[in-house]
Structures are given as C-alpha cells and as structure tokens.
Design an enzyme around this catalytic site. Sequence first.
Site, short mmCIF file in Angstrom:
data_model
loop_
_atom_site.label_atom_id
_atom_site.label_comp_id
_atom_site.label_asym_id
_atom_site.label_seq_id
_atom_site.Cartn_x
_atom_site.Cartn_y
_atom_site.Cartn_z
N HIS A 1 -25.49 -25.05 -5.49
CA HIS A 1 -24.41 -24.87 -4.52
C HIS A 1 -24.62 -25.83 -3.33
O HIS A 1 -23.68 -26.48 -2.86
CB HIS A 1 -24.37 -23.43 -4.00
CG HIS A 1 -23.71 -22.45 -4.91
ND1 HIS A 1 -24.20 -22.13 -6.16
CD2 HIS A 1 -22.58 -21.71 -4.76
CE1 HIS A 1 -23.42 -21.24 -6.73
NE2 HIS A 1 -22.42 -20.97 -5.90
N HIS B 1 10.56 19.50 -12.00
CA HIS B 1 10.10 18.33 -12.76
C HIS B 1 9.32 18.73 -14.00
O HIS B 1 9.50 18.17 -15.08
CB HIS B 1 9.21 17.45 -11.88
CG HIS B 1 9.92 16.28 -11.29
ND1 HIS B 1 10.43 15.25 -12.05
CD2 HIS B 1 10.21 15.95 -10.02
CE1 HIS B 1 11.01 14.36 -11.27
NE2 HIS B 1 10.89 14.76 -10.03
N GLN C 1 11.27 19.52 -6.71
CA GLN C 1 10.07 19.00 -7.36
C GLN C 1 9.52 19.97 -8.39
O GLN C 1 8.96 19.57 -9.41
CB GLN C 1 9.00 18.69 -6.32
CG GLN C 1 9.32 17.48 -5.47
CD GLN C 1 9.67 16.26 -6.31
OE1 GLN C 1 8.83 15.70 -7.00
NE2 GLN C 1 10.94 15.85 -6.28
N ASP D 1 13.99 9.66 -4.55
CA ASP D 1 13.95 9.67 -6.01
C ASP D 1 15.05 8.80 -6.61
O ASP D 1 14.90 8.29 -7.72
CB ASP D 1 14.11 11.10 -6.54
CG ASP D 1 12.78 11.79 -6.76
OD1 ASP D 1 11.74 11.13 -6.60
OD2 ASP D 1 12.78 12.98 -7.10
N GLU E 1 1.82 13.35 -2.75
CA GLU E 1 2.65 12.28 -3.30
C GLU E 1 3.90 12.13 -2.43
O GLU E 1 4.21 11.05 -1.92
CB GLU E 1 3.04 12.61 -4.74
CG GLU E 1 4.01 11.62 -5.35
CD GLU E 1 4.61 12.11 -6.66
OE1 GLU E 1 5.12 11.26 -7.41
OE2 GLU E 1 4.59 13.32 -6.93
N HIS E 2 4.65 13.22 -2.27
CA HIS E 2 5.82 13.25 -1.40
C HIS E 2 5.51 14.17 -0.21
O HIS E 2 4.95 15.24 -0.40
CB HIS E 2 7.04 13.82 -2.13
CG HIS E 2 7.38 13.12 -3.40
ND1 HIS E 2 7.03 13.61 -4.64
CD2 HIS E 2 8.07 11.97 -3.63
CE1 HIS E 2 7.48 12.81 -5.58
NE2 HIS E 2 8.10 11.80 -5.00
N TYR F 1 6.70 2.22 -18.29
CA TYR F 1 6.75 3.48 -19.03
C TYR F 1 7.77 4.40 -18.36
O TYR F 1 7.64 4.73 -17.17
CB TYR F 1 5.38 4.17 -19.09
CG TYR F 1 5.46 5.41 -19.95
CD1 TYR F 1 5.42 5.29 -21.34
CD2 TYR F 1 5.66 6.68 -19.40
CE1 TYR F 1 5.56 6.40 -22.15
CE2 TYR F 1 5.79 7.79 -20.20
CZ TYR F 1 5.74 7.65 -21.58
OH TYR F 1 5.88 8.75 -22.39
N GLU G 1 -29.79 -18.46 0.24
CA GLU G 1 -29.60 -17.60 -0.93
C GLU G 1 -30.33 -18.12 -2.16
O GLU G 1 -30.28 -17.50 -3.22
CB GLU G 1 -28.10 -17.45 -1.25
CG GLU G 1 -27.37 -16.60 -0.23
CD GLU G 1 -25.95 -16.22 -0.65
OE1 GLU G 1 -25.39 -15.29 -0.06
OE2 GLU G 1 -25.41 -16.86 -1.59
#
Length: 428
Positions: free
Chosen positions: A415, A258, A255, A356, A322-323, A124, A410
Amino acid sequence: MKKIINPERESWNQLLQRPTQTVENIEKTVNQIFKDVQRQGDKAISKYTSMFDGVELKNLAVSKSEIESAASRVPENLKRAIQVAKNNIEAFHQAQKTDRVEVETVKGVQCWQEKRPIQKVGLYIPGGTAPLFSSVLMLAIPAKIAGCENIVLCSPPNKQGQLADEILYTAQICGVTNVIKVGGIQAIAGLTFGTETIPQVYKIFGPGNQFVTVAKQLATKFGVAIDMPAGPSELLVVADDSANAVYVASDLLSQAEHGVDSQVILVSTSKTLIEAVEVEINKQISVLPRKAIAEKAIDNSRLIYVEDDATALQLINAYAPEHFIICCENEDFYVNGTINAGSVFIGNYTPESAGDYASGTNHTLPTNGFSRAYSGVNLDSFNKSITFQKISEEGIKNIGPAIELMAGAEGLQAHKNAVTLRLNDLTN
C-alpha cells in the site's frame, strides 16, 4: 384486548412481545424448500404451489393477453382511484431524488457520490386472504423511478390458478417486467436462485407472513439483498382525551383485519378513552366481513394505560412500531421524541389507511421491532450509492505522505509503495 394499567418497566419486554412463532419453528421448512428449488427449479416451484396453494399450473408466467384481459375487468372507478394513489406515490418518491454529491477534500483530491439503480429486483406481493395490489404501487413505482431494468413480480395464485385482476392491472400501469404466479417460500427461493421461468434478481422487496420473512432472510445467505424483515402487520396508537374514540377503534381494527398474527396496541393517558375505545371496537368488529381474522388479532393486542406522556413515549420507542398514530393534544412532544417507528401518522384526520393506499408515503415498513435499525422502503432502497475519486499530481503530493505513514504503521508495505512510487516520479 388485554387491558394493562401502569405496567412496571420490568414487565415491558414481555408485555410488548409480538405474537410470532420462533424462527426455529420455521427455518427447517424454509431450508428444505430452498434446497428443492435450487436443485429442481420450476418442478419444485410447481410442487409447492400445488401443496400450499392447491392449484396445478402449466405456466407460471402471466402472459400479456392475461394481463390485458384482467385490466379490462377492473371497474373504471377503481382504476381512477388507483391512478390517484399512483400520482401521489410518484410525486413523493420522485421528490426523493438527490443530485450528485461532490467535494474537493483537499486541493487536487476530488471525491463524489452518484446513485445507480439496482438492475434486477423482485417484488413479492401477498395474495391469500387479501390480494394487496396496493403493494404493487408501493414497490414498482420507486423501482421504475430509480431506473431498475428488470422488475419481477411474484404473487400466489388463487384456486383457479389466477392472480387478482387488480394486481395485474396495477403491474401493467407501473411498468413491471415479468409477472409470475408463485407465492410463499418458493417464490423467494425462485427469485434467489432463478429458475426456467423466474429470473434471478439482486434484491427482493415486499411484505409477507412469517414464512416469507424468514425466506427473505435466508436469501441473503445466497448473495441476494432484501429490503428489510417485514412480517405481520402492526399498529400502535397513542391517544388522550383529545382523540376521537370512534376513529381510534377504526384504526386499530384496520390493522387487526390484516391477519390473525397482526397486533394492535393503544397507549393512553386517559382511562376514559380506553373504555370508550374498547366499547367501539366491540361495536365495529361485529359488522366487519373479516371479523374472524380481526378477532384473533385482537386477542394478541393490548390496551395500555400510563400516567404521563413521558412514560408513554418511552414505552412506544421500546416497542418500535411499524405504524404509529399520534392523536394527542401534545402531538409535538411525540413527533419530536419518536426515535423508533416505520411510519408516523399525526392527528385525528390521518388514518393509517391513508399511508396504506394513497397519501404518497410507502407502506412497506419494518415490523417486529426492526424499525429500531431499518427504514421503510423508499427511493434509495432501489439504488446503490457509488463513490468516485480523482487525484491530480498536486493532490497526491498533498495526501501522499499521510497515506505512506498510515500504511507503514499498519504493516502494509505494498500500500505504501503504491504512493511512494508516484511521489518519487513527481520529485525526480
């Protein structure tokens, strides 16, 4: 920007809140669009493209001739710049390839791990106020290196029903398989269910607004994986008197431009620096073409003074940016102490813009505090790790008794039998 001096720890949670809508406000819209796309395919995609992007499209898929025509319009100097970035991103992600991991855990028991590419991935790429062709590099390059067979790119068209020439050119040189003119929630829904035009994928990558983020999270309910919840961009800078206030202000604004829901934070042990940065922000923002957007983001942002590095680091890890930019004399303290961050930029000459675009690291990163648990996109994001094992007669004798005892404890008799039958054959 709001200025805060020595905030009490009890106030940190409120102080560090992101300017995002609650999921409840968005989920209803996302659910409705997903249902429509699941039932009506391209018809629903076209309806929402008309509604949200203001354009009627006859064909959602971008043709080869459209891509070639767009590529011819990209200036040569920009093509060279994109190639520089492509080379660096390829070099960094190629270096992330790992060899097969193999070990004999006990005599006769061979275990190994190998990577296999995810066959179908969706990328995307945001359009809107800033068509992010750089995100094509960040996603398509590692997908190609990993060996993904189908790489489907979705991006919202402009009012003329076109994608930016730079997006199409970058998609072409990075080996994208399909390019589709669709954005927002309907793009994520299309990649999730598949339509007449949009191929269904196994994993969806890429940044986006809050609606896209919630749509990606909803996609996981239908068996489609996602890279991470990556919403509005954010940046935290820690700086002291060794920092350049002009540079710090420019990084914060890089930033802030943005989007109106972006957030930037300066944490500093110097009141003098905070004052200087505030002056610089007011000076630099006045000449930005995206001034109106940056101003709204700045309203969501903070200048925070704390008395020492230890407090600053605790605050930063609590925010989980984030940064994260470090411009401090004691940079090693911050580098070694960083626990929660998407990507870290160190020193006065390492702007976040480098990551970036062209340094080589990936800019698709976890936001909204998700760096506490998520990594940014990397080569492994496009791979699956598959384990293999082969056991010899000697090997099953060595580990068989332990398996029998554990399975019996178990209460899983079948098994146990799967081992016992083999061991009996080997002892007869």
